[in-house]
Design an enzyme around this catalytic site. Structure first.
Site, PDB file in Angstrom:
ATOM      1  N   CYS A 464       0.826  -1.203   0.000  1.00 26.91           N
ATOM      2  CA  CYS A 464       0.000   0.000   0.000  1.00 26.91           C
ATOM      3  C   CYS A 464       0.852   1.240   0.000  1.00 26.91           C
ATOM      4  CB  CYS A 464      -0.957   0.102   1.164  1.00 26.91           C
ATOM      5  SG  CYS A 464      -1.004  -1.220   2.280  1.00 26.91           S
ATOM      6  N   GLU A 466       4.571   1.038   1.048  1.00 24.85           N
ATOM      7  CA  GLU A 466       5.975   0.776   1.408  1.00 24.85           C
ATOM      8  C   GLU A 466       6.906   1.154   0.275  1.00 24.85           C
ATOM      9  OE1 GLU A 466       3.425  -0.508   3.714  1.00 24.85           O
ATOM     10  OE2 GLU A 466       5.474  -0.378   4.413  1.00 24.85           O
TER      11      GLU A 466
END
Ligand code: SF4
Ligand code: SF4
Lengths: 826, 308
Positions: A464, A466
């Site tokens: 999402c 990183e």
């Protein structure tokens, strides 16, 4: 006079009226493919699990990495291959349409229950044929009984850890207190070095492995016991993917023979040529590059459960040389390049990440997809990296609004104005793309954790929110998700939770009615908080030692410089020169901070309420106590750039940061605080009673580092500033922070709206916040879609680091989205 | 005045609105000062008209008398009565405006419009978004009410903003003291100036004052500050100035002045607020025809750039 709907909303309205999509004519191929599966319920395909299991039965006792490679070879030789009608790119792991695969090695102990449950689950349901269900129950599940990672983990957790982790002795259901996620999937947010495959091919890697084999010392124990089987595995896995690709070439040629349509026949023959060439050899054309990337990506999904979070990496960088050469040579134009990329998008869209455990399903609602394509950012030398392909990706997002792949735009202090303008325009389009990731936060942070500047500048977005450095990161385990709102509830109830009655779960911090000062209350909170941190780190210690015994990924290792250099599988807990970047997750920051602030203010400072009244009101879910609830809600809230609440948030954050700083070393990793809940703030909320921020019992917690629903009253600038205020910039022990904002289309209207959006993004960059994403949509559209899902089947919304079809979401999550504060310009 | 004295100056503010993107360039914070010399029938901020802090009541927020009687217990004037659905109804005749009830209401149903604030407190709030102003070219906008109806306070706010390098804009109805206006312009980066109607008797009928001072003030500002960006605005109100003749008359007046011109369409978003302060909405149930507005906007385009 004024725009009231976003382009995305307008297209939906057109669709409802039966009008043709305005972009259909210019993208006929992919629209046609899309219509074959749009909104369809995914099917479980069992072939991968079946062949994997068959092979694993044969190889017991051998080195795990080698067993895995052999299993992949067995799959590659036997799994059904498909050429999709109309598509120019091929390679799928299961039946046509939307499908999901099974990975029994991970959590096969759920399979029996899951096969009955999945079709009826509210969150992300799946279908399975009766014959396949029988294969799962009779052939696959029995072999894995007692061998899965999840069972081993469940048995390995010490009693006090287990108590806060699972609801039942078998560990089938999470407690949603300190929740482990390492058994959801075999890897965390990952990104492969696709560039290496495009440049060298798996043939090149195979050659490297063979040379290394030849150079081994025939007398050395390490060389023979450790390195040789690893290198053998690399050779086998390279052969496996090459075999699999060639089977596509054969099928394409075969289909061409009987094809009566001359145009399609030529396409099939070209596809056959491409599949013969890649991914064995270096790519020469844009088409070959795209096909090579897809084979690699798809086969890595077959290799292990990636959770759809193995990202596409910096596509506008590694595809650019192929694009540029062909554009210059006149053998490719933008429309053709777009068409090839969009053929890839529809392939991605059909692979659905199947979570068999109920916990996994609730974590990742709406068939979550995170195969982020990273665009923009900087080159390894720290110069701006945008190019023509960057803009083509955004054009594709605006004109073909499929919600896969996720688009992640890197922002840095010198991002060109055109780039930001197109980012703003794409956001305004209203389907939630792209999300923004900030180089000015990520790059220095990663350097401080041990990367070189070159590596840090070259990071790719993954999962999402990183960021990964493909040849330096080596850590693979998902971290703990910690429900700190439950820790708060344990302060109110002396170590107990409403949901679990008299069960002693937390620290006995005493009856809070006896607390004389805020400091006493905070001390009690800190004790509960620390217990949770301790539990999470203990979990991680067990997990780190256990995973390498259950998972291997020869193919992922083949693409990783350090794995090849040291002849170690990527799942090895410690790889020399690697940086282990793990995380643990803070659930419900906004809910927690607002509740702490309410108690501090109303009970200890203003003394308008007694602790007994607060506890009483929360216990009865505010029934008949609306006045108490309203009074509590007058306290300052996180998200308003109000120091009262933000200081508490910063203090909470520092508990996390300092604990990580002290104890992560013992885990051999960076274990850093992260605020990225996917969709799990909904299930985590379901275990916590009413809270003093006015939240009703069992409803969603706040998400990520966003404010509680409706608590951010002073607008989006304050939301960003609160986020800034609550960070401990002096310490490196932090990871991603997700921030959601919802705007109405009206407040971003016109060129002026775009300009203001650009300024907003630049300020986000200045503030060194990690991530931000936008929903540009009218609340009324969401409400209409909830009432009439059939009509709004193609409504895409941004959820949590990814976008999904609104109608695929559970009612709980739909309500959660509707409740997010909508920012209107005044 | 010393910087210290400027910072300690107080005035009455009824709202501070952050992330305002429609009131001047960039991302702005609007500080609304309370009190206005005009009483326009269409005013969408009726709570801004009077100078004193004032009681407002929103029945939607009241959590009902059976759950809470705090206001009833505290009111000594008998102004709190039982209304529809068990919520409170205010007896506006009986209410002595003591405001005691607003402190007692937990739900924000009874609130006070207008608080006394120092310049330092207000500008501290405004300065919080400074990084957004820097990137967007935004800053502080003074609005109201009529900011210059509290001239000392308004001028101090502008001075303090300048001292902290925050860009400033101001919205004015023009019916203000000439000296104050000219002094304010020295600290302004932009001025938004309302011209509502060229016919002074109609002007008086609908706003309570004639337009002579207003027109003369605009001319004076333009003469004294030829470089100051000025955006003239006309709220288009059905039955008042929504004819081509009315707009053309304003255009003719503006032609010789170096200003931008913008028409603002009538909206009735403020009508609810009248109820909350115990007044009837003077305009009743009228609406502005969109085509008509677009035609008028064409006329307005004779002057400079009109946005939207
Ligand atoms: S302001 Fe009016 S209603 Fe409120 S307490 Fe005073 S007199 Fe009563
Ligand atoms: S104090 Fe407020 S909420 Fe309570 S009854 Fe009065 S108006 Fe309603």
């Amino acid at each position: 006079m004024s725009c009231c709907v976003s382009p995305h909303e307008q297209r939906l309205l057109d669709k409802i009226e039966g009008k043709e999509d305005i972009y259909r004519a210019s993208h006929p191929r992919v629209f046609k493919i899309l219509e074959t599966f749009d909104g369809m319920r995914p099917i479980i395909d069992v072939e991968r699990a079946q062949y994997f299991t068959e092979s694993m039965k044969e190889t017991e006792g051998e080195m795990l990495c080698l067993r895995w490679a052999k299993a992949l070879k067995h799959i590659a030789e036997n799994i059904t291959v498909y050429i999709d009608e109309d598509n120019l790119i091929c390679g799928r792991g299961g039946v046509k349409g939307r499908y999901g695969l099974l990975y029994p090695e991970l959590d096969g102990d759920f399979l029996g229950v899951a096969i009955e449950d999945l079709p009826n689950r509210t969150e992300s349901p799946f279908s399975i044929s009766e014959a396949d269900a029988r294969i799962v129950v009779e052939d696959i599940a029995p072999y894995w009984k007692g061998k899965t990672y999840h069972e081993a983990l469940n048995a390995a957790f010490p009693k006090e850890v287990h108590k806060l982790s699972y609801d039942d002795p078998e560990g089938l259901n999470s407690r949603f207190i300190v929740n482990e996620t390492s058994s959801f999937r075999s890897s965390i947010q990952w990104v492969h070095d696709y560039e290496k495959i495009l440049k060298r091919g798996f043939g090149g890697i195979k050659k490297e492995a063979q040379e290394k084999l030849d150079a081994l010392d025939p007398l050395s124990p390490i060389d023979n016991v450790e390195k040789k089987p690893f290198l053998d595995a690399i050779v086998i896995v390279c052969d496996a993917i090459i075999t699999w690709a060639r089977r596509h070439a054969v099928l394409a040629r075969h289909e061409a023979e009987t094809c009566t349509d001359a145009v399609r026949k030529a396409e099939l023959l070209k596809m056959a040529d491409v599949c013969e060439r890649v991914p064995e050899h270096p790519a020469r054309t844009f088409h070959e590059a795209v096909q090579s990337q897809w084979f690699t990506q798809m086969f890595s999904r077959i290799e292990q459960k990636t959770g759809t979070i193995v990202s596409n990496g910096r596509m506008d960088q590694y595809l650019y040389p192929y694009y540029k050469a062909e554009i210059e040579a006149g053998t490719l134009n933008d429309d053709e390049a777009l068409e090839l990329l969009e053929c890839l998008w529809v392939g991605m869209a059909q692979f659905i990440d199947l979570y068999v455990s109920p916990t996994g399903g609730a974590f990742n609602e709406g068939y979550a997809h995170w195969e982020a394509v990273t665009i923009g950012g900087q080159t390894p030398e720290g110069r701006d990296a945008t190019n023509e392909l960057t803009y083509l990706f955004m054009k594709s997002k605006r004109e073909f609004p499929l919600h896969y792949p996720d688009l992640a735009a890197r922002i840095h202090s010198r991002s060109p104005e055109r780039y930001l303008a197109e980012v703003a325009e794409t956001i305004k389009d209203g389907s939630g793309f792209p999300k923004l990731i900030n180089d000015e936060e990520v790059v220095p942070l990663y350097v401080s954790k041990g990367a070189t500047f070159e590596e840090a500048y070259d990071y790719a977005v993954s999962g999402c929110t990183e960021a990964r450095m493909p040849n330096r990161d080596t850590y693979t385990s998902g971290g703990a998700y910690i429900n700190f709102v439950a820790a708060f509830e344990m302060v109110l109830n002396n170590g107990k939770m409403l949901k679990h009655g008299d069960e002693e779960l937390g620290v006995k911090t005493g009856d809070p009615r006896e607390f004389k000062t805020w400091e006493e209350f905070w001390d009690a909170y800190e004790k509960q908080h620390t217990l949770f941190l301790k539990t999470a780190f203990h979990q991680q210690y067990v997990i780190n030692n256990l995973r390498a015994r259950h998972f291997a990924q020869p193919m992922g290792s083949a693409m990783h410089d350090l794995c090849m250099k040291h002849c170690l599988d990527l799942h090895t807990p410690q790889i020399p020169e690697g940086i282990n970047m793990g995380y643990f997750e803070h659930m419900g920051l906004g809910t927690l901070v607002d509740s702490l602030a309410a108690v501090k203010k109303l009970v200890f400072e203003e003394k308008k309420l007694t602790m007994d009244e607060v506890i009483g009101a929360c216990t009865c879910n505010f029934e008949g106590k609306e006045d108490v609830r309203q009074l509590l809600m007058t306290a300052p809230c996180y998200g308003n750039d109000d120091a009262y609440a933000d200081d508490i948030a910063c203090k909470v954050d520092s508990l996390n940061v300092l604990f990580g700083q002290k104890y992560a070393k013992e885990l051999g990793m960076h274990n850093d605080i992260r605020y990225v809940p996917f969709t799990s703030h909904v299930p985590f909320g379901k275990v916590v009673g009413a809270t003093p921020n006015g939240r009703y019992a069992w409803t969603a917690l706040s998400d990520g580092s966003s404010a509680s629903h409706g608590a951010d009253k002073t607008g989006p600038t304050s939301v960003l500033l609160s986020n800034y205020n609550s960070k401990n910039y002096g310490h490196r022990d932090r990871a991603a922070r997700m921030l959601n904002l919802k705007f109405t289309p009206k407040c971003l209207e016109g060129e002026e709206g775009t300009d203001k959006m650009i300024a907003f993004i630049r300020t986000f960059c200045d503030l060194k916040l990690w991530h931000v994403q936008f929903n540009v949509i009218n609340k009324s559209t969401l409400i209409a879609a909830q009432k009439d899902p059939e009509k709004y089947r193609s409504l895409i919304v941004r959820i949590a680091g990814y976008s999904a079809y609104f109608v695929d979401l559970s009612p709980d999550l739909q309500n959660d989205l509707i409740a997010r504060t909508e920012h209107e310009a005044m | 005045m010393t910087p210290q004295a400027i910072q300690n100056t107080t005035g009455t503010v009824f709202n501070i609105q952050k992330y305002s993107v429609h009131d001047g360039p960039g991302i702005r914070t609007v500080v609304f000062l309370k009190g206005c010399p005009l009483s326009c029938h269409w005013c969408s901020n009726p709570e801004s008209q009077s100078f004193a802090p004032q009681l407002a009541y929103n029945a939607n927020k009241c959590i009902t008398l059976s759950q809470c009687v705090r206001c009833g217990e505290i009111c000594t004037a008998g102004a709190i009565t039982r209304g529809e659905d068990d919520t409170v109804a205010i007896d506006w005749e009986a209410c002595t405006k003591c405001l005691a009830c607003t402190g007692a209401c937990p739900a924000g149903a009874l609130i006070t419009y207008g608080t006394t604030e120092t310049v330092a407190d207000v500008i501290d709030q405004v300065e919080k978004d400074a990084s957004f102003y820097a990137r967007s070219g935004g800053g502080l906008t003074l609005g109201g009410g009529e900011p210059l109806a509290q001239p000392t306070f308004a001028l101090a706010l502008l001075k303090e903003s300048k001292r902290r390098y925050i860009k400033t804009a101001m919205e004015t109805c023009g019916h203000v003291d000439r000296e104050a206006l000219l002094t304010a312009c020295r600290s302004l980066n932009m001025l938004m100036f309302d011209i509502k109607c060229m016919d002074t008797s109609r002007h008086k009928a609908f706003t309570g004052v004639g337009n002579e001072t207003i027109l003369a003030n605009l001319t004076a500002v333009v003469e004294a500050f030829p470089k100051l960006p000025i955006r003239v605005r006309t709220p288009v109100i059905p039955g008042f100035n929504d004819t081509p003749e009315e707009i053309q008359a304003i255009v003719d007046f503006l032609k010789r002045l170096p200003v931008e011109y913008e028409l603002l369409p009538y909206h009735r978003l403020g009508s609810q607020k009248y109820t909350s302060i115990g007044r009837d909405y003077p305009l009743g149930d009228i609406s502005l025809d969109n085509d008509k507005f677009l035609a008028l906007r064409e006329i307005s385009k004779q002057i400079g750039i009109a946005k939207k």
